[in-house]
Design an enzyme around this catalytic site. Structure first.
Site, PDB file in Angstrom:
ATOM      1  N   ASP A  49      43.539  33.200  37.745  1.00  0.00           N
ATOM      2  CA  ASP A  49      42.339  32.438  37.387  1.00  0.00           C
ATOM      3  C   ASP A  49      41.978  32.670  35.913  1.00  0.00           C
ATOM      4  O   ASP A  49      41.050  32.037  35.387  1.00  0.00           O
ATOM      5  CB  ASP A  49      41.164  32.735  38.322  1.00  0.00           C
ATOM      6  CG  ASP A  49      40.717  34.181  38.266  1.00  0.00           C
ATOM      7  OD1 ASP A  49      41.388  35.000  37.615  1.00  0.00           O
ATOM      8  OD2 ASP A  49      39.679  34.498  38.892  1.00  0.00           O
ATOM      9  N   SER A  50      42.745  33.523  35.231  1.00  0.00           N
ATOM     10  CA  SER A  50      42.600  33.635  33.763  1.00  0.00           C
ATOM     11  C   SER A  50      42.877  32.288  33.109  1.00  0.00           C
ATOM     12  O   SER A  50      42.570  32.086  31.939  1.00  0.00           O
ATOM     13  CB  SER A  50      43.550  34.708  33.207  1.00  0.00           C
ATOM     14  OG  SER A  50      44.873  34.480  33.649  1.00  0.00           O
ATOM     15  N   ASP A  88      45.886  32.820  42.530  1.00  0.00           N
ATOM     16  CA  ASP A  88      44.589  33.501  42.610  1.00  0.00           C
ATOM     17  C   ASP A  88      43.571  32.672  43.377  1.00  0.00           C
ATOM     18  O   ASP A  88      43.463  31.450  43.161  1.00  0.00           O
ATOM     19  CB  ASP A  88      44.029  33.670  41.186  1.00  0.00           C
ATOM     20  CG  ASP A  88      43.960  35.118  40.749  1.00  0.00           C
ATOM     21  OD1 ASP A  88      44.005  36.021  41.605  1.00  0.00           O
ATOM     22  OD2 ASP A  88      43.859  35.329  39.526  1.00  0.00           O
ATOM     23  N   LYS A 118      46.141  35.873  45.808  1.00  0.00           N
ATOM     24  CA  LYS A 118      45.554  37.129  45.329  1.00  0.00           C
ATOM     25  C   LYS A 118      44.039  37.002  45.366  1.00  0.00           C
ATOM     26  O   LYS A 118      43.512  35.917  45.102  1.00  0.00           O
ATOM     27  CB  LYS A 118      46.013  37.440  43.894  1.00  0.00           C
ATOM     28  CG  LYS A 118      45.338  38.688  43.315  1.00  0.00           C
ATOM     29  CD  LYS A 118      45.997  39.188  42.056  1.00  0.00           C
ATOM     30  CE  LYS A 118      45.549  38.519  40.789  1.00  0.00           C
ATOM     31  NZ  LYS A 118      44.094  38.616  40.494  1.00  0.00           N
ATOM     32  N   GLU A 120      40.261  39.431  44.536  1.00  0.00           N
ATOM     33  CA  GLU A 120      39.717  40.633  43.918  1.00  0.00           C
ATOM     34  C   GLU A 120      38.828  41.394  44.897  1.00  0.00           C
ATOM     35  O   GLU A 120      38.116  40.785  45.692  1.00  0.00           O
ATOM     36  CB  GLU A 120      38.892  40.257  42.671  1.00  0.00           C
ATOM     37  CG  GLU A 120      39.739  39.688  41.554  1.00  0.00           C
ATOM     38  CD  GLU A 120      38.956  39.417  40.267  1.00  0.00           C
ATOM     39  OE1 GLU A 120      37.764  39.808  40.173  1.00  0.00           O
ATOM     40  OE2 GLU A 120      39.546  38.811  39.353  1.00  0.00           O
ATOM     41  N   GLU A 187      43.870  46.928  37.434  1.00  0.00           N
ATOM     42  CA  GLU A 187      43.571  46.450  36.077  1.00  0.00           C
ATOM     43  C   GLU A 187      42.660  47.416  35.322  1.00  0.00           C
ATOM     44  O   GLU A 187      41.617  47.846  35.835  1.00  0.00           O
ATOM     45  CB  GLU A 187      42.915  45.050  36.143  1.00  0.00           C
ATOM     46  CG  GLU A 187      42.527  44.538  34.753  1.00  0.00           C
ATOM     47  CD  GLU A 187      42.228  43.044  34.680  1.00  0.00           C
ATOM     48  OE1 GLU A 187      42.386  42.335  35.688  1.00  0.00           O
ATOM     49  OE2 GLU A 187      41.833  42.605  33.581  1.00  0.00           O
TER      50      GLU A 187
HETATM   51  O1  KIV Z   1      43.981  35.995  36.423  1.00  0.00           O
HETATM   52  C1  KIV Z   1      44.850  36.754  35.988  1.00  0.00           C
HETATM   53  O2  KIV Z   1      45.610  36.411  35.061  1.00  0.00           O
HETATM   54  C2  KIV Z   1      44.975  38.076  36.577  1.00  0.00           C
HETATM   55  C3  KIV Z   1      45.855  39.052  35.870  1.00  0.00           C
HETATM   56  C4  KIV Z   1      45.129  39.574  34.705  1.00  0.00           C
HETATM   57  C5  KIV Z   1      46.345  40.122  36.776  1.00  0.00           C
HETATM   58  O3  KIV Z   1      44.371  38.346  37.562  1.00  0.00           O
END
Ligand code: KIV
Length: 275
Positions: A49-50, A88, A118, A120, A187
């Protein structure tokens, strides 16, 4: 059977089986063309989600939506053939209830064809992780610095730099491993703590600003390539694409202004008529 059919995509159990065997190489990708390049060298591609910050210029990942993740997840699946693709779950798409998490994770798996999701959170997400795994959703967890909680934690600061703060982070990692996650991203965590967690849990740890002792490493591709203007301390830049791209754009602009581009090779002549 074509040569393409011979390539078997890695699965969540394949990644789990790599614990303490060989380093797991991971990178983010959000597009088909970068996925194609990353796929040749990496075991796992994260559609993180970055992308909200990297592709859309947002300040945080909080505004990212499930539809944004599905669109880019699909692009990465089209571009890759071998790596496990993990998508994510964005903020607000899984924390409400286990049922909400399952409904949205099922959408991600069905609509992108990716192999895992994924999310969090540590202890607070353990019950949800068990619920998802029992229903056929492979889950990669994410502990330590969890950027989706930025409005609660206040800043993107490294975690566990005082030994007194280690307990909750260790408990988070143990909880997600016990709940059935196949791997966990750690992280921005003090190096000795990430090392300790890696020894203590039975699933692979994927470090980002964590420890070389982690079972794998991940970075955001654009940070590594030198495309991001500001990067965290833990990023090593392996390229300087920003200046290279700008030089190419400047050369193009100069050619267009001077009417040098398009040249004779870049235009279509008339078909020659038979006499
Ligand atoms: O969203 C993302 O890119 C991440 C990485 C920093 C692990 O969660």
């Amino acid at each position: 059977m074509s040569a393409q059919d011979d390539i078997k995509r890695l699965t969540a159990p394949d990644i789990l089986a790599r614990k303490s065997v060989e380093p797991i190489v991971c990178l983010t990708s959000y597009h088909a063309h970068t996925a194609r390049l990353v796929d040749r060298h990496c075991d796992l591609i994260l559609v993180g989600d970055s992308l909200g910050m990297v592709m859309h210029g947002l300040e945080t990942t909080v505004p990212v939506t499930l539809d944004m993740m599905i669109l880019q997840g699909l692009a990465v699946m089209r571009g890759s053939r071998r790596a496990l693709v993990v998508v994510d779950m964005p903020f607000g798409s899984y924390e409400g209830s286990k049922e909400q998490a399952f409904a949205n994770a099922a959408r991600v798996l069905k609509e992108t064809g990716c192999g895992a999701i994924k999310l969090e959170g540590g202890r607070r997400m353990a019950e949800t992780i068990s619920f998802l795994v029992e229903r056929g959703v492979p889950v990669m967890a994410h502990v330590g610095l969890t950027p989706q909680s930025i409005n609660v934690i206040g800043s993107f600061r490294a975690q566990g730099r005082d030994k007194a703060d280690w307990g909750p982070i260790e408990e988070d990692a143990l909880a997600v491993a016990g709940a059935g996650a196949f791997a966990v991203v750690i992280e921005a965590v003090a190096e000795p703590l990430a090392r300790k967690i890696t020894k203590a849990i039975a699933i692979p740890t994927i470090g980002i600003g964590a420890s070389p002792a982690c079972d794998g490493q991940i970075l955001v591709l654009e940070d590594l390539l030198g495309l991001s203007s500001r990067v965290p301390k833990f990023v090593k830049r392996y390229g300087t694409l920003g200046p290279s791209i700008e030089a190419a754009i400047a050369a193009y602009a100069k050619d267009v202004r001077a009417r040098v581009f398009p040249g004779p090779d870049h235009v279509y002549a008339m078909k020659s008529k038979p006499k």
